[in-house]
Each structure stands twice: as structure tokens, then as C-alpha cells.
Design a protein around this motif. Structure first.
Motif, PDB file in Angstrom:
ATOM      1  N   THR A 116       0.853  -1.174   0.000  1.00  0.00           N
ATOM      2  CA  THR A 116       0.000   0.000   0.000  1.00  0.00           C
ATOM      3  C   THR A 116       0.900   1.239   0.000  1.00  0.00           C
ATOM      4  O   THR A 116       2.096   1.148   0.284  1.00  0.00           O
ATOM      5  CB  THR A 116      -0.902   0.054   1.248  1.00  0.00           C
ATOM      6  OG1 THR A 116      -0.071   0.203   2.414  1.00  0.00           O
ATOM      7  CG2 THR A 116      -1.745  -1.206   1.389  1.00  0.00           C
ATOM      8  N   SER A 117       0.314   2.376  -0.315  1.00  0.00           N
ATOM      9  CA  SER A 117       1.025   3.647  -0.168  1.00  0.00           C
ATOM     10  C   SER A 117       0.293   4.423   0.916  1.00  0.00           C
ATOM     11  O   SER A 117      -0.404   5.393   0.659  1.00  0.00           O
ATOM     12  CB  SER A 117       1.033   4.416  -1.488  1.00  0.00           C
ATOM     13  OG  SER A 117       1.766   5.614  -1.368  1.00  0.00           O
ATOM     14  N   PHE A 118       0.466   3.961   2.154  1.00  0.00           N
ATOM     15  CA  PHE A 118      -0.239   4.509   3.305  1.00  0.00           C
ATOM     16  C   PHE A 118       0.780   4.904   4.363  1.00  0.00           C
ATOM     17  O   PHE A 118       1.756   4.202   4.592  1.00  0.00           O
ATOM     18  CB  PHE A 118      -1.208   3.464   3.877  1.00  0.00           C
ATOM     19  CG  PHE A 118      -1.852   3.861   5.184  1.00  0.00           C
ATOM     20  CD1 PHE A 118      -2.931   4.729   5.208  1.00  0.00           C
ATOM     21  CD2 PHE A 118      -1.370   3.364   6.391  1.00  0.00           C
ATOM     22  CE1 PHE A 118      -3.525   5.100   6.409  1.00  0.00           C
ATOM     23  CE2 PHE A 118      -1.956   3.722   7.598  1.00  0.00           C
ATOM     24  CZ  PHE A 118      -3.040   4.599   7.610  1.00  0.00           C
ATOM     25  N   TYR A 135      -6.375  -0.505  -0.131  1.00  0.00           N
ATOM     26  CA  TYR A 135      -6.526  -0.829   1.290  1.00  0.00           C
ATOM     27  C   TYR A 135      -7.830  -0.245   1.802  1.00  0.00           C
ATOM     28  O   TYR A 135      -8.465   0.588   1.154  1.00  0.00           O
ATOM     29  CB  TYR A 135      -5.348  -0.289   2.107  1.00  0.00           C
ATOM     30  CG  TYR A 135      -5.210   1.221   2.085  1.00  0.00           C
ATOM     31  CD1 TYR A 135      -5.927   2.026   2.988  1.00  0.00           C
ATOM     32  CD2 TYR A 135      -4.383   1.856   1.169  1.00  0.00           C
ATOM     33  CE1 TYR A 135      -5.808   3.410   2.974  1.00  0.00           C
ATOM     34  CE2 TYR A 135      -4.260   3.237   1.147  1.00  0.00           C
ATOM     35  CZ  TYR A 135      -4.979   4.009   2.047  1.00  0.00           C
ATOM     36  OH  TYR A 135      -4.874   5.371   2.023  1.00  0.00           O
ATOM     37  N   ARG A 136      -8.210  -0.698   2.996  1.00  0.00           N
ATOM     38  CA  ARG A 136      -9.341  -0.091   3.698  1.00  0.00           C
ATOM     39  C   ARG A 136      -8.899   0.205   5.123  1.00  0.00           C
ATOM     40  O   ARG A 136      -8.093  -0.536   5.707  1.00  0.00           O
ATOM     41  CB  ARG A 136     -10.568  -1.011   3.688  1.00  0.00           C
ATOM     42  CG  ARG A 136     -10.346  -2.355   4.310  1.00  0.00           C
ATOM     43  CD  ARG A 136     -11.520  -3.313   4.060  1.00  0.00           C
ATOM     44  NE  ARG A 136     -11.228  -4.637   4.601  1.00  0.00           N
ATOM     45  CZ  ARG A 136     -11.485  -5.016   5.844  1.00  0.00           C
ATOM     46  NH1 ARG A 136     -12.052  -4.155   6.686  1.00  0.00           N
ATOM     47  NH2 ARG A 136     -11.186  -6.231   6.261  1.00  0.00           N
ATOM     48  N   LEU A 137      -9.390   1.304   5.647  1.00  0.00           N
ATOM     49  CA  LEU A 137      -9.047   1.665   7.019  1.00  0.00           C
ATOM     50  C   LEU A 137      -9.851   0.824   7.992  1.00  0.00           C
ATOM     51  O   LEU A 137     -11.069   0.688   7.857  1.00  0.00           O
ATOM     52  CB  LEU A 137      -9.311   3.148   7.255  1.00  0.00           C
ATOM     53  CG  LEU A 137      -8.410   4.120   6.485  1.00  0.00           C
ATOM     54  CD1 LEU A 137      -8.812   5.555   6.779  1.00  0.00           C
ATOM     55  CD2 LEU A 137      -6.933   3.897   6.826  1.00  0.00           C
ATOM     56  N   VAL A 138      -9.149   0.255   8.965  1.00  0.00           N
ATOM     57  CA  VAL A 138      -9.791  -0.578   9.981  1.00  0.00           C
ATOM     58  C   VAL A 138      -9.262  -0.150  11.351  1.00  0.00           C
ATOM     59  O   VAL A 138      -8.205   0.477  11.459  1.00  0.00           O
ATOM     60  CB  VAL A 138      -9.523  -2.078   9.756  1.00  0.00           C
ATOM     61  CG1 VAL A 138     -10.092  -2.542   8.427  1.00  0.00           C
ATOM     62  CG2 VAL A 138      -8.021  -2.375   9.819  1.00  0.00           C
ATOM     63  N   ALA A 150      -4.271   0.630   7.981  1.00  0.00           N
ATOM     64  CA  ALA A 150      -4.705   0.222   6.645  1.00  0.00           C
ATOM     65  C   ALA A 150      -4.550  -1.276   6.448  1.00  0.00           C
ATOM     66  O   ALA A 150      -3.446  -1.807   6.567  1.00  0.00           O
ATOM     67  CB  ALA A 150      -3.910   0.970   5.585  1.00  0.00           C
ATOM     68  N   ALA A 151      -5.654  -1.954   6.139  1.00  0.00           N
ATOM     69  CA  ALA A 151      -5.620  -3.379   5.813  1.00  0.00           C
ATOM     70  C   ALA A 151      -5.485  -3.522   4.303  1.00  0.00           C
ATOM     71  O   ALA A 151      -6.379  -3.108   3.552  1.00  0.00           O
ATOM     72  CB  ALA A 151      -6.895  -4.060   6.291  1.00  0.00           C
ATOM     73  N   PRO A 152      -4.376  -4.077   3.799  1.00  0.00           N
ATOM     74  CA  PRO A 152      -4.203  -4.235   2.356  1.00  0.00           C
ATOM     75  C   PRO A 152      -5.304  -5.111   1.758  1.00  0.00           C
ATOM     76  O   PRO A 152      -5.796  -6.040   2.391  1.00  0.00           O
ATOM     77  CB  PRO A 152      -2.835  -4.915   2.229  1.00  0.00           C
ATOM     78  CG  PRO A 152      -2.119  -4.568   3.493  1.00  0.00           C
ATOM     79  CD  PRO A 152      -3.188  -4.530   4.551  1.00  0.00           C
ATOM     80  N   ASP A 153      -5.671  -4.790   0.526  1.00  0.00           N
ATOM     81  CA  ASP A 153      -6.717  -5.535  -0.165  1.00  0.00           C
ATOM     82  C   ASP A 153      -6.201  -6.926  -0.556  1.00  0.00           C
ATOM     83  O   ASP A 153      -5.188  -7.047  -1.251  1.00  0.00           O
ATOM     84  CB  ASP A 153      -7.156  -4.769  -1.409  1.00  0.00           C
ATOM     85  CG  ASP A 153      -8.298  -5.446  -2.131  1.00  0.00           C
ATOM     86  OD1 ASP A 153      -9.455  -5.224  -1.755  1.00  0.00           O
ATOM     87  OD2 ASP A 153      -8.020  -6.222  -3.079  1.00  0.00           O
TER      88      ASP A 153
END
Length: 203
Positions: A116-118, A135-138, A150-153
């Protein structure tokens, strides 16, 4: 990163990941990288995953997969350079990085990232130097961290790994661009940038 250097491509297809898993090591997400690898390549004997963890880290479960190698000790700079050189790409499954030194070291050796680029990683990595995944924020769920990370997809990670294997020449070109990017981020250059930034806040 100044200690590392562009290394020639490796034969075959070898992924790597690394991190300290003690004291909140959940953040590094190494077990998930193993899961992605095994899902992407369930029966492929010519693909490997190399995992580097610190001596204080708890063991990781390789599920008896002989394609997965685990190094459970500290490495010198020279040994670490050789470890990066043994990879085709570095997989960052981390939920978040303040900076991401392993990632930059891999880039300095000419190894593209799957990441990710987080957070801090966004300071030096994007899709021009590797395989940027969604990713999605969790909610952060362990004793050390709070807030969101950030949880990578899953699907993006698996497809990126398959793409590296499928398009080896593309991975090499990404690695060259990654090394060019990393070459400007030496300890001296980064400390200078930090000093200038602190001046902006009169610190």
C-alpha cells in the motif's frame, strides 16, 4: 539505504517479507503475507517466499510449506544485502509504517515493492516504483496501537504477486526505478530534510 546497492535480477520467482514480530508485531502482518502467497500459488513448486524476522519474534506458521524459508536471526548489512538480492520482489503487508526502512532497503537493492502507499511509505513509494495495492481503514486492535490503520486488499495483493511471476521483465524495470528513487534517500539527505522541517515548526 546508502549501505545497499542495485543488485542483478534473481533467477526464478522469490518473494520476501520482513519485520519484528515481538511487542505488537501484529502490525507487520507477516502471517497474512504467508496466506496471500499460498493462495496465489497453491501448487507451484518454482515460487518461493522468504521471511526475515528478528530473534525476539515469536515463530511464524509456514503450514509445513517447503517453499517458505524463515530466517529467525539478525543479519549484518552484507548478509541483509544478499538477502534482498535473493528476492524478485518485497511484499509489505504491514498495516502501517512510520517510515518503512525494510521497504526502502529493498528498493535500494533494485527490488520492487508490493505495498500500500499509506502512512510513511507514501513518502517514497507509489505505483511508478512497484505494485501499489488498495486498502481499507480498519480499527487497530492490539495493546500498543490505537486509531485506524490500513488493511491491504487481499485480491490486489494476490494479483500483484501473480503479476510479478507472470511479467518478470516488468518487475525488473520496476526494480530499476525503485533503486533510482531510493538513491536520493540517504541518511544524510533525510536528516537534512528532517532538520529543515523541524525549523518550520521552530523546534
Amino acid at each position: 539505504p546508502a549501505l545497499f546497492r542495485l543488485m542483478p535480477p534473481v533467477e526464478g520467482c522469490v518473494f520476501g517479507t520482513a519485520g519484528a514480530l515481538d511487542d505488537g508485531g501484529l502490525r507487520k502482518n507477516v502471517p497474512k503475507v504467508i496466506e496471500w502467497f499460498r493462495t496465489a500459488f497453491p501448487n507451484d513448486p518454482d515460487v518461493r517466499l522468504r521471511v526475515k524476522i528478528t530473534p525476539a519474534s515469536p515463530p511464524v506458521d509456514t503450514h509445513g510449506d517447503p517453499r517458505i524459508d524463515v530466517i529467525h536471526r539478525s543479519l549484518s548489512s552484507g548478509e541483509l544485502t544478499e538477502w534482498y538480492a535473493s528476492l524478485t520482489a518485497f511484499v509489505n503487508g504491514s498495516f502501517g509504517e512510520g517510515f518503512g526502512l525494510h521497504l526502502l532497503e529493498a528498493m535500494a537493492c533494485g527490488r520492487p515493492l508490493i505495498s500500500t502507499s499509506f502512512g510513511g511509505v507514501s513518502a517514497f513509494f507509489d505505483r511508478t516504483a512497484g505494485y501499489e495495492v488498495g486498502y481499507r481503514l480498519v480499527e487497530a486492535k492490539n495493546a500498543i496501537y490505537s486509531g485506524n490503520w490500513a488493511a491491504p486488499d487481499d485480491a490486489d495483493m494476490i494479483e500483484a504477486m501473480r503479476r510479478v511471476r507472470r511479467e518478470k521483465d516488468e518487475a525488473i524495470q520496476f526494480g530499476i526505478r525503485a533503486a533510482e528513487r531510493a538513491s536520493s534517500l540517504t541518511w544524510v539527505a533525510m536528516s537534512g530534510r528532517l532538520s529543515e522541517r523541524l525549523k518550520d515548526f521552530a523546534i
